[in-house]
Design a protein around this motif. Structure first.
Motif: not given
Length: 108
Positions: A7-12
């Motif tokens: 998910x985007x926040x985890x990838x970031x």
């Protein structure tokens, strides 16, 4: 082997590993982070801890698995750095809220 889709926040979070300012933008204002038996509450506390840990350990995390568990995203990652026992596998238990990390617990 296929690429791991986070998910985007985890990838970031993983992409910003050695950038405390960018890491801080991944969290909600009231986020709670637990690591090595310590709890950090709020962006400033998390940012300070991450800056100190990055400077001390120079750790690099490579996520290799993700699963959902009771409303949490559980990510397993290989972590290498300047610390006893390196490399190790750590578990990152994320709770996401409105596209940001509301809580994170890092364990062995």
């Amino acid at each position: 082997m296929s690429a791991l889709t986070l998910p985007e926040p985890i990838a970031a979070y993983f992409a910003a590993e050695h950038n405390p300012e960018a890491l801080a933008r991944c969290f909600t204002a009231q986020a709670v982070m637990k690591d090595v038996g310590h709890t950090y509450r709020g962006i400033n506390a998390i940012k300070t801890f991450m800056a100190e840990a990055s400077a001390k350990y120079s750790a690099t995390s490579v996520p290799f698995a993700i699963e959902r568990e009771d409303g949490f995203q559980l990510v397993r990652a290989n972590v290498t750095g300047n610390f006893p026992g390196s490399p190790i596998v750590l578990s990152y238990r994320f709770r996401l809220e409105r596209g940001l990390i509301a809580s994170l617990e890092i364990t062995l």
